[in-house]
Design an enzyme around this catalytic site. Structure first.
Site: not given
Ligand code: BES
Ligand code: ZN
Ligand code: ZN
Length: 529
Positions: A291, A303, A375, A377
């Site tokens: 990724k 976020k 994003e 996935r």
């Molecule tokens: N890049 C993030 C995941 C992440 C979180 C990486 C903390 C490193 C440290 C990913 O793209 C994300 O935001 N995932 C969401 C998914 C949710 C919206 C289903 C998450 O984990 O909150």
């Molecule tokens: Zn991410």
């Molecule tokens: Zn994300």
């Protein structure tokens, strides 16, 4: 003796490099070093933990050095009644004309090895941590040429020092940067110097791969755009690998609608990297997928601003793929690897994907994007589909995919989802060697149901509730893979180091690069990849 330079310090002005290339080197973080330097030599020696107050349990190298110094080292150590405990050090001065400091570091109990509950080789981990502490202390003292005891495991010793001395201060003024340190293996008393040098080099290369991952992850997102990432990879890998840099038009022609739906919100153009290392002829390469979100704002599902700077590391999967390839190619492993890296930014804008939008992936599956922050996935879906076209013997993807894996495992281990017990066993074996652990997670249909219950499309990019978030993300990826040997590593929990691993400083960790290199090494021996 082959000394290795741990950090290359810029002498840009002295070398009279043109302004543009100087700035370029500074921004990419790969610098030149000067040879006109005063070297202050120091030696690191290992001792085992020992309750006795009248004898020291030295490593082989340390014992010979003590003998040569007429027992001065043991005498000095025994003047203090409390024996050294694992992880503790003593620094001695004026004991040898060659070295301004001799640092004795305790590497734990003699004979320590695999610990089943901890799923780690304690002996190797203690050596990494003990030499790491030693070289950092010596650097603080102004020593800049350090010879290090192999401590009975030359590779682990080399890994520990090379990982510990890494720091990303390329963007700081020269006076604020950590000084250059030259480290080498203390082979002088060894029976077989050649094999020791070889082991040392292997450990150094393993660390070098992880350090490349760390550097890429640490680089700010305004400097490390998808385009810049591709440039650096070309610079780092092009002499050993074929590097193809695909643009947006190519991705459109491949019908990568899922990947492009994420890139759409940014003015930075997306890049799809395809890298090939052919250490052996074969029609079924190992496929690596990473990724590469160079910054994740969350998109329209934005976020919270606190801690958002860490999302410059959301290309950690891509970085670990690059770091692994660097080491695999430098070690000239007899293996065929193909890597696939989708790179883009996830930004909110007038052209960004909106919650509820439906996009179509390369395999024709439609996806309702209910949360633009899920994003990773989306970009991996197309990269996984594309990787399948090359008849891979296995597919291993790495992604900082979910906050949920951090909740589940923290920095203790990377979460692994795989459809193959054999692959799991091999990856775990590799992680015992590297000390960078993995933990198996489920790929139940239970989670697939959560993402296939979708109002408008074949799949929803979120699972409906927050429960089992890492598992629903993995179940989503599963919809894009047919390969019988697939491993998905969710590395969000191990993305950064906050004192979790003793021999890694604070900051982006580059984990689990060394586990993946060891895994590829295992695969190169066991199959015809
Ligand atoms: N890049 C993030 C995941 C992440 C979180 C990486 C903390 C490193 C440290 C990913 O793209 C994300 O935001 N995932 C969401 C998914 C949710 C919206 C289903 C998450 O984990 O909150
Ligand atoms: Zn991410
Ligand atoms: Zn994300």
């Amino acid at each position: 003796m082959a000394a290795s330079i741990v950090k290359r310090v810029s002498r840009v002005k002295k070398l009279n490099i043109s302004h543009i290339s100087a700035r370029y080197k500074l921004l990419t973080g790969f610098r030149h070093f000067s040879t006109s330097k005063q070297w202050n030599k120091a030696l690191v020696l290992g001792v085992y933990e020992n309750e006795s107050t009248d004898s020291i349990d030295f490593t082989g190298t340390a014992r010979k050095f003590d003998e040569k110094a007429d027992g001065k080292i043991s005498q000095l150590l025994l003047t203090v009644k409390k024996p050294l405990k694992c992880g503790k050090t003593r620094t001695l001065h004026a004991v040898d004309p060659e070295f301004s400091s001799v640092l004795v570091t305790c590497i734990g109990k003699r004979g320590e090895g695999y610990d089943e509950l901890e799923t780690v080789d304690k002996g190797r981990e203690s050596i990494r941590a003990a030499v790491a502490k030693a070289v950092l202390q010596l650097r603080e003292l102004g020593e800049n040429e350090i010879e290090v005891d192999s401590c009975g495991d030359t590779e682990a010793s080399a890994e520990g020092c090379h990982l510990a001395l890494f720091s990303y201060d390329d963007l700081k003024a020269e006076k604020s940067r950590k000084p250059t340190v030259r480290i080498s293996c203390a082979t002088r008393y060894s029976q077989d110097k050649n094999s020791m040098e070889k082991e040392w080099r292997k450990g150094a290369i393993l660390a070098e791969g992880q350090n490349l991952s760390r550097r890429l992850m640490e680089m700010p997102a305004n400097l490390l755009t998808p385009t810049k990432f591709a440039e650096i990879i070309k610079e780092q890998l092009a002499d050993k690998c074929e590097v193809l840099v695909r643009d947006k038009d190519w991705a459109e022609s491949m019908k990568m609608g899922s990947f492009l739906s994420v890139a759409r919100g940014s003015v930075e153009p997306p890049v799809f990297l395809e890298i090939e290392y052919k250490g052996r002829q074969s029609d079924s390469p190992l496929a690596l997928v990473g990724k590469g979100v160079t910054f994740d704002t969350g998109g329209i599902s934005i976020k919270p601003s606190q801690g958002m700077d860490a999302m410059r590391g959301d290309m950690g999967g891509a970085a670990c793929v690059a770091g692994s390839l660097l080491s695999v190619s430098k070690l000239q492993l007899p293996v065929h690897v193909k890597a696939f890296i989708p790179l883009c930014e996830n930004m909110p804008s007038g052209s960004a994907t909106k919650p509820g939008d439906v996009v179509t992936a390369m395999n024709g599956k439609t996806i309702q994007v209910d949360n633009t922050d899920a994003e990773g996935r989306l970009i991996l879906a197309d990269a996984l589909c594309y990787s399948e076209q090359f008849n891979p013997s296995l597919i291993l993807d790495m992604a900082t995919l979910t906050g949920a894996i951090d909740v589940a495992l923290g920095a203790g281990a990377a979460g692994v989802f795989t459809n193959s017990d054999d692959m799991w066993n091999k990856l775990q074996k590799a992680s015992v060697r590297s000390g960078d652990r993995v933990w198996r997670m489920p790929l139940f249909n239970h989670y697939t149901k959560k993402i296939t219950e979708c109002q408008l499309a074949d799949l929803n990019n979120i699972g409906g509730s927050r429960s089992g978030g890492a598992c629903t993300a993995a179940a989503f990826l599963k919809e894009f893979v047919n390969n019988k040997n697939w491993l998905h590593l969710d590395i969000a929990g191990v993305m950064s180091n906050n004192g979790d691993v003793a021999y890694l400083g604070k900051g982006m960790s580059g984990r689990p690069t060394r586990t993946v290199i060891e895994f590829i090494n295992l695969m190169s021996k066991e199959t015809n990849n």
